[in-house]
Design a protein around this motif. Sequence first.
Motif, PDB file in Angstrom:
ATOM      1  N   VAL A 246      61.954  94.288  50.005  1.00 33.50           N
ATOM      2  CA  VAL A 246      60.999  93.714  50.945  1.00 33.50           C
ATOM      3  C   VAL A 246      61.567  92.434  51.557  1.00 33.50           C
ATOM      4  O   VAL A 246      62.098  91.580  50.836  1.00 33.50           O
ATOM      5  N   VAL A 247      61.492  92.315  52.877  1.00 38.30           N
ATOM      6  CA  VAL A 247      61.921  91.113  53.576  1.00 38.30           C
ATOM      7  C   VAL A 247      60.675  90.435  54.146  1.00 38.30           C
ATOM      8  O   VAL A 247      60.099  90.904  55.141  1.00 38.30           O
ATOM      9  N   PRO A 248      60.197  89.347  53.517  1.00 38.09           N
ATOM     10  CA  PRO A 248      58.961  88.694  53.983  1.00 38.09           C
ATOM     11  C   PRO A 248      59.102  88.133  55.397  1.00 38.09           C
ATOM     12  O   PRO A 248      60.181  87.711  55.821  1.00 38.09           O
ATOM     13  N   ILE A 249      58.005  88.150  56.119  1.00 37.60           N
ATOM     14  CA  ILE A 249      57.922  87.548  57.448  1.00 37.60           C
ATOM     15  C   ILE A 249      56.864  86.455  57.401  1.00 37.60           C
ATOM     16  O   ILE A 249      55.713  86.708  57.043  1.00 37.60           O
ATOM     17  N   LYS A 250      57.257  85.230  57.746  1.00 36.81           N
ATOM     18  CA  LYS A 250      56.349  84.094  57.698  1.00 36.81           C
ATOM     19  C   LYS A 250      56.072  83.572  59.115  1.00 36.81           C
ATOM     20  O   LYS A 250      56.981  83.503  59.954  1.00 36.81           O
ATOM     21  N   THR A 251      54.830  83.209  59.379  1.00 38.48           N
ATOM     22  CA  THR A 251      54.457  82.574  60.638  1.00 38.48           C
ATOM     23  C   THR A 251      54.097  81.124  60.346  1.00 38.48           C
ATOM     24  O   THR A 251      53.272  80.857  59.465  1.00 38.48           O
ATOM     25  N   TYR A 252      54.750  80.196  61.050  1.00 34.73           N
ATOM     26  CA  TYR A 252      54.496  78.781  60.787  1.00 34.73           C
ATOM     27  C   TYR A 252      54.607  77.984  62.078  1.00 34.73           C
ATOM     28  O   TYR A 252      55.128  78.465  63.089  1.00 34.73           O
ATOM     29  N   PHE A 253      54.120  76.758  62.025  1.00 34.48           N
ATOM     30  CA  PHE A 253      54.200  75.852  63.158  1.00 34.48           C
ATOM     31  C   PHE A 253      55.559  75.143  63.147  1.00 34.48           C
ATOM     32  O   PHE A 253      55.965  74.592  62.122  1.00 34.48           O
ATOM     33  N   GLY A 254      56.237  75.149  64.295  1.00 31.96           N
ATOM     34  CA  GLY A 254      57.490  74.425  64.420  1.00 31.96           C
ATOM     35  C   GLY A 254      57.249  72.964  64.779  1.00 31.96           C
ATOM     36  O   GLY A 254      56.104  72.500  64.883  1.00 31.96           O
ATOM     37  N   ALA A 255      58.342  72.228  64.954  1.00 35.28           N
ATOM     38  CA  ALA A 255      58.239  70.808  65.306  1.00 35.28           C
ATOM     39  C   ALA A 255      57.619  70.674  66.695  1.00 35.28           C
ATOM     40  O   ALA A 255      58.106  71.276  67.653  1.00 35.28           O
ATOM     41  N   PRO A 256      56.536  69.911  66.846  1.00 31.41           N
ATOM     42  CA  PRO A 256      55.884  69.752  68.156  1.00 31.41           C
ATOM     43  C   PRO A 256      56.809  69.099  69.186  1.00 31.41           C
ATOM     44  O   PRO A 256      57.580  68.193  68.867  1.00 31.41           O
ATOM     45  N   VAL A 257      56.745  69.576  70.422  1.00 30.97           N
ATOM     46  CA  VAL A 257      57.536  69.027  71.523  1.00 30.97           C
ATOM     47  C   VAL A 257      56.574  68.356  72.491  1.00 30.97           C
ATOM     48  O   VAL A 257      55.762  69.014  73.137  1.00 30.97           O
ATOM     49  N   PRO A 258      56.613  67.017  72.596  1.00 30.61           N
ATOM     50  CA  PRO A 258      55.630  66.311  73.424  1.00 30.61           C
ATOM     51  C   PRO A 258      55.848  66.516  74.914  1.00 30.61           C
ATOM     52  O   PRO A 258      56.974  66.694  75.378  1.00 30.61           O
ATOM     53  N   ASP A 259      54.739  66.478  75.650  1.00 25.49           N
ATOM     54  CA  ASP A 259      54.785  66.444  77.107  1.00 25.49           C
ATOM     55  C   ASP A 259      55.414  65.118  77.541  1.00 25.49           C
ATOM     56  O   ASP A 259      55.328  64.117  76.829  1.00 25.49           O
ATOM     57  N   LYS A 260      56.035  65.124  78.731  1.00 24.30           N
ATOM     58  CA  LYS A 260      56.731  63.928  79.204  1.00 24.30           C
ATOM     59  C   LYS A 260      55.806  62.718  79.254  1.00 24.30           C
ATOM     60  O   LYS A 260      56.183  61.610  78.856  1.00 24.30           O
ATOM     61  N   ALA A 261      54.569  62.923  79.718  1.00 26.72           N
ATOM     62  CA  ALA A 261      53.631  61.796  79.812  1.00 26.72           C
ATOM     63  C   ALA A 261      53.279  61.259  78.432  1.00 26.72           C
ATOM     64  O   ALA A 261      53.032  60.059  78.267  1.00 26.72           O
ATOM     65  N   CYS A 262      53.241  62.119  77.446  1.00 25.22           N
ATOM     66  CA  CYS A 262      52.962  61.657  76.079  1.00 25.22           C
ATOM     67  C   CYS A 262      54.105  60.805  75.560  1.00 25.22           C
ATOM     68  O   CYS A 262      53.900  59.815  74.861  1.00 25.22           O
ATOM     69  N   GLU A 263      55.338  61.187  75.901  1.00 26.18           N
ATOM     70  CA  GLU A 263      56.499  60.391  75.477  1.00 26.18           C
ATOM     71  C   GLU A 263      56.447  58.996  76.080  1.00 26.18           C
ATOM     72  O   GLU A 263      56.684  57.997  75.404  1.00 26.18           O
ATOM     73  N   ASP A 264      56.112  58.944  77.375  1.00 23.38           N
ATOM     74  CA  ASP A 264      56.085  57.650  78.056  1.00 23.38           C
ATOM     75  C   ASP A 264      54.999  56.743  77.510  1.00 23.38           C
ATOM     76  O   ASP A 264      55.161  55.524  77.430  1.00 23.38           O
ATOM     77  N   ALA A 265      53.864  57.339  77.126  1.00 28.55           N
ATOM     78  CA  ALA A 265      52.742  56.531  76.651  1.00 28.55           C
ATOM     79  C   ALA A 265      52.718  56.396  75.132  1.00 28.55           C
ATOM     80  O   ALA A 265      51.824  55.754  74.585  1.00 28.55           O
ATOM     81  N   SER A 266      53.701  56.998  74.466  1.00 29.37           N
ATOM     82  CA  SER A 266      53.773  56.955  72.997  1.00 29.37           C
ATOM     83  C   SER A 266      52.465  57.430  72.360  1.00 29.37           C
ATOM     84  O   SER A 266      51.906  56.786  71.470  1.00 29.37           O
TER      85      SER A 266
END
Length: 282
Positions: A246-266
């Motif tokens: 059996v080869v398990p398959i996992k679903t998970y959340f990856g590292a979030p990638v911020p929108d450009k405006a979020c980066e500018d406003a921290s």
Amino acid sequence: DTTGAVAMASSPPCCNGQQSFTITSRIKLNRHKDRGSHAVQKVYEILDEARVCHVSYVPPPPSSLSPEENEKKITKTNAKASSTPPIVSIPQLYGRSGDWLYLHGSISASMMKRSRPPKNALETTTETPTPKGVPLQCVVSVTLIDALVLARALFSHSMNYRSVVIFADEVYPVTSDEEKNFALKVISDNTLKGRWDDDNTRKPNPGELQSTGVIKIRLSECSAKIRNGPPGDSKADLWRTCWAGVVPIKTYFGAPVPDKACEDASVPLPPYITERFLKRED
């Protein structure tokens, strides 16, 4: 800014808390009965873990034709082509509240048009649906893939999975802004719980609600099927030296990638995202 947001109303109960779905000819399990279940709790557990379903239905007739004219057109078309009417199957986000499944889309989508009552018809209620409504019958399927099951014989390969099939003869349009707003929150929560309740997100305004169609499906005819285990090779193939298991398959959340405006406003990540990212299992 929540200007224009409409208050929410809860979805009323409809199925009286039964433990198992009544078995009909459509949800009777024929193959691999040992993998099947009609238990309400099992069906709801799968629905609540998945995020995407597939909805299959027969498209609506052209609105310019009367029912009699459309029937003649379908009969004539089928005589030339096939006795089976065309079927549409589309992926959809969804959400469950109690014994109801909510779906949404543009008011111009065929599925929304098919469930919309005609003008001047009484509003459909959960207890006594109006017979004047345009009928929509559909099948909803949901599948979670847990593992690849690799056997020694290619014929015996399989998957470990959890799936649900819903037959829906009772599909109703959500017409009030209060329940529509509630339904959209249910769908949002099933997609990413916490996002709707974030005070910094703008909730749907009346104009957006008006352009959005929502339907609800009564969960009354459902079945689940589950496979969980090793490959089922026959004894005649056990001597083969290829790898099996059996080869398990996992679903998970990856590292979030911020929108450009979020980066500018921290702008910081909200807890409902960081908690899921930190729960990742490598």
